[in-house]
Design a protein around this motif. Structure first.
Motif: not given
Length: 127
Positions: A97-99
């Protein structure tokens, strides 16, 4: 932590006081004066006094004191590792997950749309 903090949902101020009391106890258990701890941590004596009184000090001071007391590695151990989330990785096809995303749907400001004059009679515009 029950001796220092009775309620797990205590206020941040109560947690600070409990943390300060515990640090003072650890310092005394190692037979260190506040002046010696301050010197070893590279902090001022007043910062150590504020920390032990449960008053606001910097995170940097806390980390330095923990290092002198030999507890610096334990702070990170108290937080879960965000990299260990196997269910979420499967859900995202193995990707990280990046955001973050808002979990609630954003309500519409209005039901109006382009080409909608509000009376439902779009043919009368002369177009």
């Amino acid at each position: 932590m029950s001796r220092y903090l009775e309620n797990a949902t205590a206020s941040p101020e109560a947690v600070q006081r409990a943390l300060g009391a515990r640090l003072a106890g650890l310092r005394l258990g190692r037979n260190l004066t506040q002046a010696h701890l301050a010197r070893e941590a590279g902090a001022s004596v007043s910062s150590i006094k504020r920390l032990e009184a449960g008053e606001n000090t910097s995170v940097n001071t806390l980390l330095r004191v923990l290092a002198v007391l030999g507890l610096d590695g334990r702070l990170l151990d108290s937080l879960p590792d965000p990299a260990v989330r196997p269910v979420e990785r499967v859900r995202h096809g193995g990707r990280e997950r990046r955001r973050a995303r808002d979990t609630q749907a954003t309500p519409k400001a209005t039901d109006w749309a382009w080409g909608d004059d509000g009376d439902g009679d779009a043919e009368e515009t002369g177009a």
